[in-house]
Design an enzyme around this catalytic site. Structure first.
Site, PDB file in Angstrom:
ATOM      1  N   CYS A 115       0.816  -1.220   0.000  1.00  0.00           N
ATOM      2  CA  CYS A 115       0.000   0.000   0.000  1.00  0.00           C
ATOM      3  C   CYS A 115       0.850   1.271   0.000  1.00  0.00           C
ATOM      4  O   CYS A 115       0.343   2.359  -0.245  1.00  0.00           O
ATOM      5  CB  CYS A 115      -0.938   0.005   1.200  1.00  0.00           C
ATOM      6  SG  CYS A 115      -1.886  -1.500   1.368  1.00  0.00           S
ATOM      7  N   HIS A 240      -3.080   6.793   3.522  1.00  0.00           N
ATOM      8  CA  HIS A 240      -3.547   5.573   2.864  1.00  0.00           C
ATOM      9  C   HIS A 240      -4.942   5.246   3.406  1.00  0.00           C
ATOM     10  O   HIS A 240      -5.168   5.203   4.615  1.00  0.00           O
ATOM     11  CB  HIS A 240      -2.560   4.431   3.127  1.00  0.00           C
ATOM     12  CG  HIS A 240      -3.103   3.090   2.784  1.00  0.00           C
ATOM     13  ND1 HIS A 240      -3.745   2.844   1.577  1.00  0.00           N
ATOM     14  CD2 HIS A 240      -3.119   1.915   3.459  1.00  0.00           C
ATOM     15  CE1 HIS A 240      -4.131   1.579   1.552  1.00  0.00           C
ATOM     16  NE2 HIS A 240      -3.768   1.000   2.683  1.00  0.00           N
ATOM     17  N   ASN A 270     -10.299  -0.284   0.598  1.00  0.00           N
ATOM     18  CA  ASN A 270      -8.842  -0.151   0.585  1.00  0.00           C
ATOM     19  C   ASN A 270      -8.329  -0.673  -0.757  1.00  0.00           C
ATOM     20  O   ASN A 270      -8.420  -1.864  -1.039  1.00  0.00           O
ATOM     21  CB  ASN A 270      -8.272  -0.969   1.757  1.00  0.00           C
ATOM     22  CG  ASN A 270      -6.758  -0.975   1.803  1.00  0.00           C
ATOM     23  OD1 ASN A 270      -6.090  -0.575   0.853  1.00  0.00           O
ATOM     24  ND2 ASN A 270      -6.209  -1.439   2.912  1.00  0.00           N
TER      25      ASN A 270
HETATM   26  O1  UT7 Z   1      -3.580  -1.701   3.959  1.00  0.00           O
HETATM   27  C1  UT7 Z   1      -3.530  -2.300   5.208  1.00  0.00           C
HETATM   28  C2  UT7 Z   1      -4.520  -3.406   5.240  1.00  0.00           C
HETATM   29  N1  UT7 Z   1      -5.141  -3.764   6.455  1.00  0.00           N
HETATM   30  C3  UT7 Z   1      -5.749  -2.955   7.347  1.00  0.00           C
HETATM   31  O2  UT7 Z   1      -5.723  -1.761   7.274  1.00  0.00           O
HETATM   32  C4  UT7 Z   1      -6.483  -3.640   8.453  1.00  0.00           C
HETATM   33  C5  UT7 Z   1      -6.549  -2.822   9.719  1.00  0.00           C
HETATM   34  N2  UT7 Z   1      -7.477  -3.431  10.650  1.00  0.00           N
HETATM   35  C6  UT7 Z   1      -8.805  -3.240  10.558  1.00  0.00           C
HETATM   36  O3  UT7 Z   1      -9.295  -2.535   9.692  1.00  0.00           O
HETATM   37  C7  UT7 Z   1      -9.675  -3.895  11.608  1.00  0.00           C
HETATM   38  O4  UT7 Z   1      -8.846  -4.595  12.526  1.00  0.00           O
HETATM   39  C8  UT7 Z   1     -10.733  -4.870  11.015  1.00  0.00           C
HETATM   40  C9  UT7 Z   1     -11.821  -4.073  10.310  1.00  0.00           C
HETATM   41  C10 UT7 Z   1     -10.101  -5.844  10.042  1.00  0.00           C
HETATM   42  C11 UT7 Z   1     -11.393  -5.655  12.134  1.00  0.00           C
HETATM   43  O5  UT7 Z   1     -11.956  -4.757  13.071  1.00  0.00           O
HETATM   44  P1  UT7 Z   1     -11.681  -4.928  14.621  1.00  0.00           P
HETATM   45  O6  UT7 Z   1     -12.433  -3.877  15.308  1.00  0.00           O
HETATM   46  O7  UT7 Z   1     -10.181  -4.985  14.819  1.00  0.00           O
HETATM   47  O8  UT7 Z   1     -12.374  -6.332  14.920  1.00  0.00           O
HETATM   48  P2  UT7 Z   1     -11.728  -7.657  15.528  1.00  0.00           P
HETATM   49  O9  UT7 Z   1     -10.876  -8.337  14.511  1.00  0.00           O
HETATM   50  O10 UT7 Z   1     -11.144  -7.352  16.872  1.00  0.00           O
HETATM   51  O11 UT7 Z   1     -13.041  -8.549  15.752  1.00  0.00           O
HETATM   52  C12 UT7 Z   1     -14.051  -8.187  16.682  1.00  0.00           C
HETATM   53  C13 UT7 Z   1     -15.217  -9.143  16.513  1.00  0.00           C
HETATM   54  C14 UT7 Z   1     -14.802 -10.607  16.483  1.00  0.00           C
HETATM   55  O12 UT7 Z   1     -15.839 -11.348  17.111  1.00  0.00           O
HETATM   56  P3  UT7 Z   1     -15.697 -11.843  18.625  1.00  0.00           P
HETATM   57  O13 UT7 Z   1     -14.466 -12.708  18.641  1.00  0.00           O
HETATM   58  O14 UT7 Z   1     -15.544 -10.602  19.453  1.00  0.00           O
HETATM   59  O15 UT7 Z   1     -16.975 -12.574  18.850  1.00  0.00           O
HETATM   60  C15 UT7 Z   1     -14.760 -10.941  15.019  1.00  0.00           C
HETATM   61  O16 UT7 Z   1     -15.000 -12.323  14.763  1.00  0.00           O
HETATM   62  O17 UT7 Z   1     -15.845  -8.885  15.254  1.00  0.00           O
HETATM   63  C16 UT7 Z   1     -15.908 -10.112  14.503  1.00  0.00           C
HETATM   64  N3  UT7 Z   1     -15.783  -9.771  13.088  1.00  0.00           N
HETATM   65  C17 UT7 Z   1     -16.846  -9.460  12.327  1.00  0.00           C
HETATM   66  N4  UT7 Z   1     -18.159  -9.380  12.613  1.00  0.00           N
HETATM   67  C18 UT7 Z   1     -18.979  -9.019  11.610  1.00  0.00           C
HETATM   68  C19 UT7 Z   1     -14.650  -9.695  12.343  1.00  0.00           C
HETATM   69  N5  UT7 Z   1     -14.980  -9.337  11.080  1.00  0.00           N
HETATM   70  C20 UT7 Z   1     -16.328  -9.200  11.057  1.00  0.00           C
HETATM   71  C21 UT7 Z   1     -17.238  -8.829  10.050  1.00  0.00           C
HETATM   72  N6  UT7 Z   1     -18.544  -8.744  10.373  1.00  0.00           N
HETATM   73  N7  UT7 Z   1     -16.853  -8.538   8.799  1.00  0.00           N
END
Ligand code: UT7
Length: 313
Positions: A115, A240, A270
């Site tokens: 990125c 970004h 993204n």
């Molecule tokens: O160019 C660089 C590329 N990458 C990035 O920029 C990624 C940066 N990170 C992020 O954008 C965020 O970490 C995410 C959007 C990927 C995830 O958000 P988060 O607030 O960090 O969520 P998390 O991974 O801590 O998950 C929280 C909960 C989990 O459930 P439990 O374990 O609390 O029951 C996940 O299973 O949300 C759940 N979850 C979802 N629920 C609904 C994860 N993805 C989803 C989803 N829909 N799409």
């Protein structure tokens, strides 16, 4: 700032026809518009059907050339930043050279910095303008991330979109400075390559989030400090476009300057190397960026890589 200025001559962008909304994604994995919007700020992204990384690069480049007063023969080099090239070889840049009928006496190559790729090619371009006879360089960030997204993984498939952005740069007397960082780290963000059985993006989202908020602030602070500037001296910031929450987190560290941070991931998701040049093209097109303004760009991505640049327009 260094007096080896670069000037942005024109910009362009391209996205595929198919627009995938959060509701569409909710038909594919267990998620919802509400969750995606709240956690990322993303509402839509564009996905290739008939298009490809190469065709998007060509379209964005053609748009940038059409918006300039240059002729095809005036382009002296093409650099494409991508992680999702149609072929491992030849490069996307060579396909752009052919499709646009650019002259053969030209340099054409791709770079890999995920990125952060567009910012890397900005510095490479600035160097080439200084050290070679090239006068006008076409810089492109093009991605067909849908190729490497696992549409059964709700933690990643909600984030990414396809697209391309392009900018033509030439030498100029305007100020420009840039900083870079790299940290070899495969575990939190990786897409295994040619010959590997699993070629989809593997990401530890929370770890990437924590990394991003730290290095975006570092990139901004260090380039400002190196140039004896503060946010007062900057008119616009393009980060970004990975996640709205990441940018909002960083924005809060600069009270009074929140409006300078551009956000467009709501529409594109993204798009990796395409994200900064797509934002740049939108800002140029809308007239929000004008001659004499100072633009700060800061990117981060797999590698890990990150970079910040200040440009006087
Ligand atoms: O160019 C660089 C590329 N990458 C990035 O920029 C990624 C940066 N990170 C992020 O954008 C965020 O970490 C995410 C959007 C990927 C995830 O958000 P988060 O607030 O960090 O969520 P998390 O991974 O801590 O998950 C929280 C909960 C989990 O459930 P439990 O374990 O609390 O029951 C996940 O299973 O949300 C759940 N979850 C979802 N629920 C609904 C994860 N993805 C989803 C989803 N829909 N799409």
């Amino acid at each position: 700032m260094k007096d080896i200025g670069i000037r942005i001559v024109s910009t362009g962008r391209a996205v595929p026809k198919k627009r995938l909304s959060n509701d569409d994604i909710s038909q594919m994995v267990d998620t919802s518009d509400e969750w995606i919007t709240a956690r990322t700020g993303i509402k839509n992204r564009y996905i290739c059907e008939d298009e490809s990384c190469v065709s998007l690069a060509i379209e964005a480049a053609r748009s940038a050339i059409n918006k300039s007063s240059l002729d095809i023969g005036d382009i002296d080099g093409v650099i494409v930043a991508t992680s999702t090239s149609d072929d491992a070889l030849p490069s996307v840049a060579c396909m752009v050279q052919r499709a646009l009928g650019l002259k053969e006496q030209i340099m054409a190559f791709d770079i890999s910095a995920a990125c952060t790729g567009f910012l890397y090619e900005l510095a490479i371009g600035a160097g080439l303008l200084q050290t070679t006879s090239a006068e006008n360089l076409l810089l492109i960030g093009s991605e067909q991330l849908s190729r490497i997204v696992d549409y059964t993984d709700r933690g990643t498939c909600i984030l990414f979109g396809d697209g391309a952005g392009a900018a033509i740069i030439t030498s100029g007397s305007k100020g420009y400075d840039q900083m870079f960082w790299a940290r070899g780290e495969r575990d939190i963000l990786c897409a295994p390559g040619v010959g590997q059985p699993q070629q989809k993006i593997l990401m530890k989202g929370t770890d990437v989030f924590k990394f991003a908020v730290v290095v975006l602030k570092q990139g901004i602070d260090e380039i400002l400090s190196k140039n004896d500037m503060t946010m007062e001296d900057v008119d616009c910031v393009i980060c970004h476009q990975a996640n709205e929450r990441i940018i909002r987190h960083v924005q809060k560290k600069y009270p009074g300057h929140e409006d300078k941070f551009y956000l467009n991931m709501e529409e594109y998701g993204n798009t990796s190397a395409a994200s900064i040049p797509i934002a740049l093209d939108e800002l140029m097109e809308s007239g929000r960026l004008k001659e004499g303004m100072r633009l700060l760009c800061v990117g981060f991505g797999a590698g890990l890589t990150w970079s910040s640049a200040i440009l006087e327009l």
